[in-house]
Design an enzyme around this catalytic site. Structure first.
Site, mmCIF file in Angstrom:
data_model
loop_
_atom_site.group_PDB
_atom_site.id
_atom_site.type_symbol
_atom_site.label_atom_id
_atom_site.label_comp_id
_atom_site.label_asym_id
_atom_site.label_seq_id
_atom_site.Cartn_x
_atom_site.Cartn_y
_atom_site.Cartn_z
ATOM 1 C CG ASN A 1 -14.316 15.673 6.073
ATOM 2 O OD1 ASN A 1 -14.033 14.510 5.762
ATOM 3 N ND2 ASN A 1 -14.475 16.045 7.330
ATOM 4 C CG PHE A 2 -17.923 14.326 4.677
ATOM 5 C CD1 PHE A 2 -17.895 13.317 5.630
ATOM 6 C CD2 PHE A 2 -18.059 15.641 5.110
ATOM 7 C CE1 PHE A 2 -18.024 13.616 6.993
ATOM 8 C CE2 PHE A 2 -18.197 15.947 6.465
ATOM 9 C CZ PHE A 2 -18.183 14.930 7.410
ATOM 10 C CG LEU A 3 -12.787 11.850 -2.008
ATOM 11 C CD1 LEU A 3 -13.542 12.251 -3.271
ATOM 12 C CD2 LEU A 3 -11.283 12.048 -2.199
ATOM 13 C CB THR B 1 -7.295 14.771 7.664
ATOM 14 O OG1 THR B 1 -8.715 14.608 7.713
ATOM 15 C CG2 THR B 1 -6.893 15.955 8.528
ATOM 16 C CG LEU C 1 -15.703 18.068 12.081
ATOM 17 C CD1 LEU C 1 -17.015 18.733 11.698
ATOM 18 C CD2 LEU C 1 -15.633 17.839 13.576
HETATM 19 S S1 MYA Z 1 -10.320 11.669 3.199
HETATM 20 C C1 MYA Z 1 -11.527 10.375 3.131
HETATM 21 C C2 MYA Z 1 -11.523 9.725 1.779
HETATM 22 N N1 MYA Z 1 -12.590 8.776 1.640
HETATM 23 C C3 MYA Z 1 -12.474 7.475 1.868
HETATM 24 O O1 MYA Z 1 -11.410 6.974 2.198
HETATM 25 C C4 MYA Z 1 -13.754 6.668 1.712
HETATM 26 C C5 MYA Z 1 -13.540 5.321 1.090
HETATM 27 N N2 MYA Z 1 -12.820 5.441 -0.181
HETATM 28 C C6 MYA Z 1 -13.344 5.976 -1.296
HETATM 29 O O2 MYA Z 1 -14.478 6.419 -1.364
HETATM 30 C C7 MYA Z 1 -12.421 6.014 -2.505
HETATM 31 O O3 MYA Z 1 -11.398 5.049 -2.338
HETATM 32 C C8 MYA Z 1 -11.804 7.411 -2.741
HETATM 33 C C9 MYA Z 1 -10.790 7.336 -3.899
HETATM 34 C C10 MYA Z 1 -12.903 8.397 -3.136
HETATM 35 C C11 MYA Z 1 -11.069 7.919 -1.511
HETATM 36 N N3 MYA Z 1 -7.634 11.991 -0.778
HETATM 37 O O4 MYA Z 1 -10.959 7.488 -8.289
HETATM 38 P P1 MYA Z 1 -9.671 6.797 -8.079
HETATM 39 C C12 MYA Z 1 -6.145 9.620 -5.085
HETATM 40 C C13 MYA Z 1 -7.081 12.486 -1.903
HETATM 41 O O5 MYA Z 1 -9.271 5.823 -9.130
HETATM 42 P P2 MYA Z 1 -10.832 5.514 -5.769
HETATM 43 C C14 MYA Z 1 -11.189 13.081 2.641
HETATM 44 O O6 MYA Z 1 -12.377 13.092 2.501
HETATM 45 C C15 MYA Z 1 -5.125 8.552 -5.364
HETATM 46 O O7 MYA Z 1 -3.893 8.876 -4.741
HETATM 47 N N4 MYA Z 1 -6.729 11.751 -2.965
HETATM 48 O O8 MYA Z 1 -9.601 6.087 -6.633
HETATM 49 C C16 MYA Z 1 -10.352 14.291 2.279
HETATM 50 C C17 MYA Z 1 -5.063 8.613 -6.873
HETATM 51 O O9 MYA Z 1 -4.311 9.741 -7.315
HETATM 52 P P3 MYA Z 1 -2.766 9.539 -7.777
HETATM 53 C C18 MYA Z 1 -6.972 10.428 -2.886
HETATM 54 O O10 MYA Z 1 -10.249 4.617 -4.747
HETATM 55 C C19 MYA Z 1 -10.248 14.353 0.769
HETATM 56 C C20 MYA Z 1 -6.508 8.876 -7.258
HETATM 57 O O11 MYA Z 1 -7.128 9.462 -6.078
HETATM 58 C C21 MYA Z 1 -7.552 9.844 -1.761
HETATM 59 O O12 MYA Z 1 -11.911 4.996 -6.625
HETATM 60 C C22 MYA Z 1 -9.294 15.374 0.277
HETATM 61 C C23 MYA Z 1 -7.232 7.597 -7.583
HETATM 62 O O13 MYA Z 1 -8.539 7.924 -7.922
HETATM 63 C C24 MYA Z 1 -7.876 10.674 -0.680
HETATM 64 N N5 MYA Z 1 -8.417 10.202 0.447
HETATM 65 O O14 MYA Z 1 -11.398 6.819 -5.018
HETATM 66 C C25 MYA Z 1 -9.245 15.445 -1.236
HETATM 67 N N6 MYA Z 1 -7.676 8.518 -1.982
HETATM 68 O O15 MYA Z 1 -2.802 8.638 -8.973
HETATM 69 C C26 MYA Z 1 -8.189 16.409 -1.747
HETATM 70 C C27 MYA Z 1 -7.186 8.291 -3.210
HETATM 71 O O16 MYA Z 1 -2.230 10.898 -8.068
HETATM 72 C C28 MYA Z 1 -8.616 17.837 -1.606
HETATM 73 N N7 MYA Z 1 -6.758 9.443 -3.757
HETATM 74 O O17 MYA Z 1 -2.075 8.876 -6.617
HETATM 75 C C29 MYA Z 1 -7.613 18.774 -2.222
HETATM 76 C C30 MYA Z 1 -8.005 20.247 -2.075
HETATM 77 C C31 MYA Z 1 -9.115 20.614 -3.037
HETATM 78 C C32 MYA Z 1 -9.636 22.051 -2.873
HETATM 79 C C33 MYA Z 1 -8.574 23.097 -3.269
HETATM 80 C C34 MYA Z 1 -9.171 24.534 -3.140
HETATM 81 C C35 MYA Z 1 -8.161 25.537 -3.448
HETATM 82 O O1 JJ1 Z 2 -10.092 2.641 15.158
HETATM 83 C C1 JJ1 Z 2 -8.995 2.333 14.763
HETATM 84 N N1 JJ1 Z 2 -8.358 1.239 15.162
HETATM 85 C C2 JJ1 Z 2 -8.883 0.417 16.247
HETATM 86 C C3 JJ1 Z 2 -9.570 -0.815 15.732
HETATM 87 C C4 JJ1 Z 2 -8.637 -1.734 15.009
HETATM 88 C C5 JJ1 Z 2 -9.373 -2.871 14.408
HETATM 89 C C6 JJ1 Z 2 -8.461 -3.647 13.530
HETATM 90 N N2 JJ1 Z 2 -7.928 -2.870 12.449
HETATM 91 C C7 JJ1 Z 2 -7.733 0.131 17.196
HETATM 92 N N3 JJ1 Z 2 -8.067 -0.475 18.322
HETATM 93 C C8 JJ1 Z 2 -7.144 -0.719 19.398
HETATM 94 C C9 JJ1 Z 2 -7.688 -0.026 20.627
HETATM 95 C C10 JJ1 Z 2 -6.975 -0.416 21.916
HETATM 96 C C11 JJ1 Z 2 -7.841 0.011 23.102
HETATM 97 C C12 JJ1 Z 2 -7.163 -0.327 24.403
HETATM 98 C C13 JJ1 Z 2 -5.792 0.259 24.470
HETATM 99 C C14 JJ1 Z 2 -4.944 -0.120 23.282
HETATM 100 C C15 JJ1 Z 2 -5.611 0.233 21.992
HETATM 101 O O2 JJ1 Z 2 -6.603 0.487 16.952
HETATM 102 C C16 JJ1 Z 2 -8.252 3.192 13.746
HETATM 103 C C17 JJ1 Z 2 -7.514 4.308 14.423
HETATM 104 O O3 JJ1 Z 2 -6.592 3.807 15.300
HETATM 105 N N4 JJ1 Z 2 -9.205 3.771 12.838
HETATM 106 C C18 JJ1 Z 2 -9.117 3.606 11.529
HETATM 107 O O4 JJ1 Z 2 -8.232 2.937 11.018
HETATM 108 C C19 JJ1 Z 2 -10.157 4.310 10.726
HETATM 109 C C20 JJ1 Z 2 -9.551 5.111 9.632
HETATM 110 C C21 JJ1 Z 2 -8.547 6.153 10.109
HETATM 111 C C22 JJ1 Z 2 -8.186 7.110 8.997
HETATM 112 C C23 JJ1 Z 2 -9.214 8.194 8.927
HETATM 113 C C24 JJ1 Z 2 -9.277 8.979 7.662
HETATM 114 C C25 JJ1 Z 2 -10.121 10.194 7.908
HETATM 115 C C26 JJ1 Z 2 -10.761 10.731 6.685
HETATM 116 C C27 JJ1 Z 2 -10.634 12.216 6.567
HETATM 117 O O5 JJ1 Z 2 -11.724 12.889 7.089
#
Ligand code: MYA
Ligand code: JJ1
Length: 388
Positions: A136-138, A172, A388
């Site tokens: 989590n928290f990537l 997730t 989470l």
């Molecule tokens: S999910 C929450 C992720 N965080 C965010 O969304 C926060 C906002 N975004 C960012 O900080 C960046 O955009 C991140 C990507 C860091 C997400 N999970 O470095 P890049 C792939 C997995 O150029 P950036 C959470 O925390 C993408 O498909 N992969 O991209 C769970 C591409 O690969 P490919 C992801 O945008 C994390 C590559 O990365 C994700 O600068 C689980 C691009 O890299 C993502 N959410 O950075 C991680 N987003 O070319 C996996 C993009 O192949 C864990 N990518 O498509 C796996 C298990 C590990 C442990 C195993 C133990 C055995």
């Molecule tokens: O919160 C979310 N959506 C809201 C706000 C939308 C704002 C415009 N994009 C939403 N609101 C409608 C609520 C309404 C209340 C009355 C009844 C009808 C509905 O839909 C969304 C989830 O729906 N959240 C996000 O998009 C945040 C990112 C979700 C991906 C999370 C990744 C998790 C990372 C791994 O740990």
């Protein structure tokens, strides 16, 4: 298409049609002597940094990195704002590994610019209880995006997980990667509809006025179920029994023991809330519900800077109807000043969402396993795991 993910032991899109591949590990564990001993190389300006979450200054840096650079909705109106206390809770469960709290710093300024974490968990898939890491928290700072840093972070956390002789993980994401075991929808229940509309989280429905909307979402002042009260330390054994027997019915679910329940479910203010129903006659614990607190920053609003959101966590309804139990959860969340109560369509949640006036959100959450195949995937209602 997925230059990184195509190299990893995860279900690949091209294998989705192939029904002959078995459930379980995709590749076998390696001898620990074959696990790479040194960290993966980073671009020259950066260094690895194992985070000590006991250190309040470091925790504040991690909080700030995430508060400014973590997950946003598709229109960039809101950003998750995990609190420092929440991060400490999420990252230090029983038997956590400090080495799995992985930061990347700029060598010169020592500024934290990226992060990824893992925590250990036992997760059951069908009848197989597997030691896994929950990842989590990537997060990569906005200024360093699209430079392929994320794959380096993922490889490094994988290496450190392997060093503990753990070969599977659960995670997730809001984005589609190869390949989800299931895809869930977020549902939202307005508690403070006027604020939600003011910040653009929701809209006034057609033919609705503000006062009709406020009335629509009104809730009683106190929970209705007799014996509904906060969970306490003395309840850990009873809650563990209730939860273990309940989660046994799902295809994928955590295998919680009492230590896990104490950590993950004992109430902590503004982090996690748990309530149960103690039968007024027998004093038995018959039902349980919980939610965690994850505010979102409101981006670009003159009046409000945060939304206080509760997220449904683990719920077990045995004697009390689930809908009634969750109505009481909404009531206490409203009392505690939450603006919105969110839930995924996992477990039995479909059975109360519409009835309790949740509406579907625009966000989805995809669930993944690393190095573990579940043929054909599962339905959200077969999933008993909330991350989470
Ligand atoms: S999910 C929450 C992720 N965080 C965010 O969304 C926060 C906002 N975004 C960012 O900080 C960046 O955009 C991140 C990507 C860091 C997400 N999970 O470095 P890049 C792939 C997995 O150029 P950036 C959470 O925390 C993408 O498909 N992969 O991209 C769970 C591409 O690969 P490919 C992801 O945008 C994390 C590559 O990365 C994700 O600068 C689980 C691009 O890299 C993502 N959410 O950075 C991680 N987003 O070319 C996996 C993009 O192949 C864990 N990518 O498509 C796996 C298990 C590990 C442990 C195993 C133990 C055995
Ligand atoms: O919160 C979310 N959506 C809201 C706000 C939308 C704002 C415009 N994009 C939403 N609101 C409608 C609520 C309404 C209340 C009355 C009844 C009808 C509905 O839909 C969304 C989830 O729906 N959240 C996000 O998009 C945040 C990112 C979700 C991906 C999370 C990744 C998790 C990372 C791994 O740990």
């Amino acid at each position: 298409r997925h230059k990184f993910w195509e190299t990893q032991p995860v279900g690949q899109f091209r294998d989705l049609a192939d029904g002959s591949l078995p459930d379980g590990a995709i590749e076998p564990p390696s001898p620990l002597s074959e696990v790479r001993a040194d960290p993966y190389p980073l671009p020259a300006a950066f260094e690895w940094f194992t985070c000590d979450l006991d250190d309040d200054a470091l925790l504040a840096d991690l909080y700030a990195l995430l508060a400014h650079n973590y997950v946003e909705d598709d229109e960039n109106m809101f950003r998750f704002n995990y609190s420092p206390a929440f991060l400490r809770w999420a990252l230090r469960p029983p038997s956590f590994f400090r080495a799995w709290h992985i930061g990347v710093r700029a060598k010169e300024s020592k500024k934290l610019v990226a992060f990824i974490s893992g925590v250990p968990a036992r997760i059951r898939a069908r009848d197989d209880v597997v030691r896994m890491a929950e990842i989590n928290f990537l997060c990569v700072h906005k200024k360093l995006r699209s430079k392929r840093l994320a794959p380096v972070l993922i490889r490094e956390v994988t290496r450190r997980v392997h060093q503990e002789n753990i070969w599977q993980a659960a995670y997730t994401a809001g984005v589609v990667l190869p390949t989800p075991i299931t895809t869930c929808r977020y549902w939202h229940r307005s508690l403070n509809p006027k604020k939600l509309i003011d910040v653009g989280f929701s809209r006034l429905g057609p033919r609705m006025t503000m006062s009709r909307t406020v009335r629509l979402y009104k809730l009683p002042d106190a929970p209705l179920t007799p014996g509904f009260r906060q969970m306490e330390l003395r309840d850990v054994a009873a809650v563990t029994r209730l939860l273990r027997s309940y989660l046994a019915r799902y295809v994928v679910a955590p295998d919680f023991d009492e230590l896990d329940v104490e950590h993950w479910l004992l109430p902590q203010e503004d982090v996690v809330d748990s309530y149960l129903v103690e039968s007024p006659e027998t004093h038995e614990v018959t039902d349980f519900c919980s939610f965690y607190t994850l505010p979102s920053s409101v981006l670009n609003n003159a009046t409000y800077s945060t939304l206080k959101a509760a997220y449904s966590y683990y719920n077990v309804a045995v004697k009390t109807p689930l809908q009634q139990l969750m109505n009481d959860a909404l009531i206490v969340a409203k009392q505690k000043n939450y603006d919105v109560f969110n839930a995924l369509d996992v477990m039995e949640n479909e059975g109360f969402l519409k009835e309790l006036k949740f509406g579907p959100g625009d966000g989805q959450l995809h669930y993944y396993l690393y190095n573990y195949r579940i043929r054909n995937g599962i339905k959200p209602s077969e999933l008993g795991l909330v991350l989470l």
